[in-house]
Design an enzyme around this catalytic site. Structure first.
Site: not given
Ligand SMILES: NC(=O)C1=CN([C@@H]2O[C@H](COP(=O)(O)OP(=O)(O)OC[C@H]3O[C@@H](n4cnc5c(N)ncnc54)[C@H](OP(=O)(O)O)[C@@H]3O)[C@@H](O)[C@H]2O)C=CC1
Ligand SMILES: O=C(CO)COP(=O)(O)O
Length: 331
Positions: A7-8, A135, A190, A253
């Protein structure tokens, strides 16, 4: 120890950079060519971090076969994609692997927690254990190396320590924990509270209201978590009050921002029509509504968020209804 981050997006990129900073053997896998090229060629992930420069040693790939050699696979995709990515990598894994979950929410139809989905989809021959790295942590801050603390939570303490050692450094401090249920339920629910907090801000409410929301929201999280075997103490930690504070108070967020728009417009309509971001609390609100009703768990704030998102109830009315519930003791 070879780690593949899947996941990039924002969180995957930030955590892969942590490993690269720690001089670990890491590669980032993505499905979006523009993101992979941006990282490899420009040392940026502009879609998520505009012009932040990332560690130039970090490499990304679109070849999923990299997981074949992995000792650790970190899944940084939205909850909705966890099942399919696990099924995909299970066909490729060649040895027992630590699977690190960072997603916050539930399976969209089975209501399972993320570690339950992973254990169901990765065969025992390929799974050492599931460790949730969760966290209070906005990717936007970790990518620029601002001080952050989170938990590595697992039923397997040895693997939790492996993950703790792998990721800890001068800007990211990892604690270990073993209350999988309490931690995963805390970080999932949350997000619903963060939507509520954003709605209240959008409606124009200020500090008193947010403090009330966080405090009473925590009580709901504890009630729900303990109903399924979570420990009360866990909700006083990073995956409980810690994550609740960061998401209920931050413009980073996506859940808070979604709520803010809904509150400001006093309707969910435009948000539902136009949103393209990962706002996990939307699906979680529906699952919490269904599960709490089925199990008789009182979740008044979550219920009002559900009513706004799925039943078209006006945010202003929801805030009033919460205030005018029957009076009672705090504890
Ligand atoms: N961002 C944050 O600060 C935080 C996020 N999280 C959690 O992490 C999880 C991911 O979030 P986040 O990184 O923010 O999300 P984003 O939307 O920033 O990124 C998700 C990435 O996953 C890719 N993706 C989707 N489906 C697939 C697949 N089948 N195979 C490979 N890659 C895939 C997306 O690609 P595409 O763009 O092509 O859809 C995108 O690059 C969530 O559950 C979120 O709650 C937890 C803590 C902090
Ligand atoms: O889980 C997160 C921070 O801990 C990221 O929050 P959001 O998904 O609301 O951006």
């Amino acid at each position: 120890m070879k780690t593949v981050v899947i996941g990039s997006g924002s969180w995957g990129t930030a955590l892969a950079q942590v490993l690269e900073d720690n001089q670990r053997d890491v590669i980032l896998y993505g499905i979006e060519k523009s993101e992979v090229d941006d990282i490899n060629l420009h040392h940026k992930n502009s879609k998520y971090f505009e012009d932040v420069s990332i560690n130039p040693s970090l490499k990304a790939t679109m070849d999923i076969n990299v997981v074949k050699e992995a000792d650790v696979v970190l899944l940084a995709v939205p909850t909705i994609a966890i099942e399919s990515i696990c099924q995909q990598i299970d066909l490729l894994l060649t040895k027992k692997t630590i699977i690190v979950n960072v997603s916050k929410g539930f399976h969209p139809t089975t209501n399972e927690r993320m570690s339950q989905v992973i254990r169901r989809c990765i065969s025992a021959d390929h799974l050492s254990s599931v460790v949730s790295l969760i966290g209070p942590s906005h990717a936007e801050e970790v990518i620029i190396r601002l001080l952050t603390t989170i938990d590595a939570v697992s039923l397997n303490e040895e693997d939790a320590i492996v993950v703790q050692q792998l990721f800890s450094n001068h800007y990211l401090r990892i604690y270990t924990g073993s209350d999988e249920v309490g931690s995963e339920l805390g970080v999932a629910i949350k997000n619903v509270m963060a939507i509520a907090s954003g709605i209240l801000s959008g409606l124009g409410y200020q500090d008193n209201t947010r403090a009330a929301l966080i405090t009473r929201g925590l009580q709901e999280m504890i009630r729900y978590g303990m109903a399924f075997g979570g420990q009360q103490q866990t909700f006083m930690g990073l995956t409980g009050i810690g994550d609740l504070i960061v998401t209920c108070t931050s413009v980073h967020s996506r859940n808070f921002s979604a709520g803010y728009q809904i509150g400001k417009e006093n309707t969910v309509e435009n948000f539902l029509k136009n949103n393209k971001k990962t706002v996990e609390g939307v699906r979680t609100a529906k699952i919490v509504h269904n599960v709490s009703k089925a199990n008789g768990i009182d979740m008044p704030i979550c219920e009002e968020v559900y009513q706004i998102l799925y039943e078209g109830k006006e945010p202003k009315t929801c805030a009033n209804d919460l205030m005018l519930r029957e009076l009672k003791r705090e504890f």
